[in-house]
Write a protein that holds these residues in place. Structure first.
Motif, short mmCIF file in Angstrom:
data_model
loop_
_atom_site.label_atom_id
_atom_site.label_comp_id
_atom_site.label_asym_id
_atom_site.label_seq_id
_atom_site.Cartn_x
_atom_site.Cartn_y
_atom_site.Cartn_z
N THR A 168 12.80 103.90 -2.51
CA THR A 168 11.80 103.51 -3.50
C THR A 168 11.27 104.72 -4.25
O THR A 168 11.18 104.72 -5.49
N VAL A 169 10.92 105.76 -3.53
CA VAL A 169 10.41 106.98 -4.17
C VAL A 169 11.46 107.58 -5.11
O VAL A 169 11.16 107.97 -6.24
N ALA A 170 12.71 107.63 -4.64
CA ALA A 170 13.78 108.21 -5.45
C ALA A 170 14.01 107.43 -6.73
O ALA A 170 14.20 108.02 -7.81
N LYS A 171 14.02 106.12 -6.64
CA LYS A 171 14.29 105.31 -7.84
C LYS A 171 13.15 105.39 -8.85
O LYS A 171 13.39 105.34 -10.06
N HIS A 172 11.90 105.53 -8.37
CA HIS A 172 10.82 105.82 -9.31
C HIS A 172 11.10 107.15 -10.02
O HIS A 172 10.87 107.28 -11.23
N GLY A 173 11.58 108.12 -9.25
CA GLY A 173 11.91 109.41 -9.84
C GLY A 173 13.01 109.31 -10.88
O GLY A 173 12.97 109.99 -11.91
N ILE A 174 13.99 108.47 -10.63
CA ILE A 174 15.09 108.30 -11.58
C ILE A 174 14.59 107.71 -12.89
O ILE A 174 15.00 108.13 -13.98
N ASP A 175 13.68 106.75 -12.82
CA ASP A 175 13.11 106.19 -14.05
C ASP A 175 12.38 107.27 -14.84
O ASP A 175 12.51 107.36 -16.07
N GLY A 176 11.60 108.09 -14.14
CA GLY A 176 10.89 109.18 -14.81
C GLY A 176 11.84 110.21 -15.38
O GLY A 176 11.67 110.68 -16.52
N PHE A 177 12.86 110.56 -14.62
CA PHE A 177 13.85 111.54 -15.08
C PHE A 177 14.60 111.00 -16.30
O PHE A 177 14.87 111.76 -17.25
N THR A 178 14.93 109.72 -16.29
CA THR A 178 15.64 109.10 -17.42
C THR A 178 14.85 109.26 -18.71
O THR A 178 15.38 109.67 -19.76
N LYS A 179 13.55 108.97 -18.65
CA LYS A 179 12.71 109.09 -19.84
C LYS A 179 12.56 110.55 -20.27
O LYS A 179 12.61 110.88 -21.46
N TRP A 180 12.36 111.43 -19.28
CA TRP A 180 12.19 112.85 -19.59
C TRP A 180 13.44 113.43 -20.23
O TRP A 180 13.39 114.09 -21.26
N MET A 181 14.58 113.16 -19.60
CA MET A 181 15.84 113.72 -20.09
C MET A 181 16.19 113.15 -21.47
O MET A 181 16.67 113.88 -22.36
N ALA A 182 15.96 111.86 -21.66
CA ALA A 182 16.23 111.23 -22.95
C ALA A 182 15.41 111.89 -24.06
O ALA A 182 15.91 112.17 -25.15
N THR A 183 14.14 112.13 -23.76
CA THR A 183 13.25 112.72 -24.76
C THR A 183 13.65 114.15 -25.09
O THR A 183 13.77 114.53 -26.26
N GLU A 184 13.86 114.94 -24.05
CA GLU A 184 14.21 116.34 -24.26
C GLU A 184 15.53 116.49 -25.02
O GLU A 184 15.64 117.31 -25.95
N LEU A 185 16.53 115.73 -24.63
CA LEU A 185 17.82 115.86 -25.29
C LEU A 185 17.75 115.44 -26.75
O LEU A 185 18.34 116.09 -27.63
N ALA A 186 17.04 114.35 -27.03
CA ALA A 186 16.94 113.89 -28.42
C ALA A 186 16.20 114.90 -29.28
O ALA A 186 16.61 115.21 -30.41
N LEU A 187 15.08 115.43 -28.77
CA LEU A 187 14.30 116.38 -29.55
C LEU A 187 15.05 117.68 -29.81
O LEU A 187 14.91 118.29 -30.87
N ARG A 188 15.85 118.09 -28.83
CA ARG A 188 16.49 119.39 -28.93
C ARG A 188 17.92 119.33 -29.49
O ARG A 188 18.39 120.30 -30.08
N TYR A 189 18.60 118.18 -29.29
CA TYR A 189 20.03 118.14 -29.64
C TYR A 189 20.40 117.01 -30.58
O TYR A 189 21.58 116.83 -30.88
N GLY A 190 19.42 116.23 -31.03
CA GLY A 190 19.70 115.26 -32.07
C GLY A 190 19.76 113.82 -31.59
O GLY A 190 19.63 113.51 -30.41
#
Length: 273
Positions: A168-190
């Motif tokens: 449960t803890v890990a999957k909450h982390g994956i949801d957070g990581f998904t949003k973080w990574m999506a945001t960072e990649l879009a802002l930095r790489y298009g």
């Protein structure tokens, strides 16, 4: 580009970790039928070879590499090998995951019987086993400014499922990581670099078989509760994840990033009344 062409994965080079598992088998099947070239990462050469044969039988190019996704150096070595063969990477599916027996509380156990070290291992397997490949292979996707990463979330990240703390803890982390990574990649790489997640409903796999079935093959009380809480009144079939997977990897989802899509027969949507 026509609509059918948008859903095609033809000529795309896709890596799948955990491709030797039951859900991984469905993912390999979907990738092969959609025209992708597939690289299967796993720890069993025998199972990798089995998946390669299945993909090739559907007319797909498939290769396999032995690698433990928890070992950054092994993943870096796999990246070098893939680039030597393919020259590029277009997509990544992080399908490694599951639970660990000591991190699962039995029906008659106290929550404090949960083994802390096994719980930590479950968190590491599911969360770090997603972050490490994403950072290693994602660097190639980001550098070319186009590609898609798919993580595997869970109902446990939306609803507090009993007995499986580490998962449960890990999957909450994956949801957070998904949003973080999506945001960072879009802002930095298009706007052509995307990260999304799929949250499967309850599918019978080797990892959860002991939780969901009795020795005689009948459903446990826990499995029946999942079925009763699902408007479709059944467990899911791994093949029912294939369409969502192809959609998120393909150009058909070009404006979708940072999302978790539930494929759960309505479980997350239903309050039970």
């Amino acid at each position: 580009m026509g609509i059918l062409e948008k859903f095609s994965l033809r000529n795309k080079k896709i890596i799948i970790t955990g491709g030797t598992g039951i859900l991984g088998k469905a993912f390999v099947h979907a990738l092969a039928e959609a025209g992708a070239s597939i690289c299967i990462l796993g720890r069993s050469q025998e199972k990798i070879d089995e998946r390669i044969k299945e993909a090739q039988a559907l007319g797909a190019e498939a290769i396999g590499i032995i690698a433990d996704v928890m070992d950054e150096q092994a993943v870096q070595a796999a990246k070098s090998e893939i680039l030597a063969q393919w020259g590029t990477i277009d997509g990544l599916i992080n399908a490694v995951g599951g639970n660990i027996p000591g991190a699962t509380i039995g029906d008659q156990q106290s929550i404090f019987d949960n083994k802390i070290q096994d719980t930590i291992k479950a968190i590491e397997l599911n969360l770090y086993g997603t972050i490490i490949p994403s950072m290693v292979f994602g660097e190639i996707i980001a550098s070319k400014g186009k590609g898609s990463i798919i993580n595997i979330s869970s109902l446990a990240a939306s609803r507090p499922l009993t007995r499986v703390l580490g998962y449960t803890v890990a999957k909450h982390g994956i949801d957070g990581f998904t949003k973080w990574m999506a945001t960072e990649l879009a802002l930095r790489y298009g706007d052509q670099v995307r990260v999304n997640a799929i949250a499967p409903g309850v599918f019978l796999t080797e990892q959860n078989r002991n939780l969901l079935t009795n020795p005689d093959g009948s459903y446990t009380d826990r499995a029946q509760k999942f079925i009763n809480g699902t408007p479709y009144r059944r467990l899911g079939d791994p093949s029912e994840l294939e369409g969502t997977l192809v959609y998120l990897l393909s150009d058909a989802s070009a404006f979708v990033t940072g999302e978790t899509i539930f494929v759960d027969g309505g479980f997350d949507a239903w309050c039970g009344v």
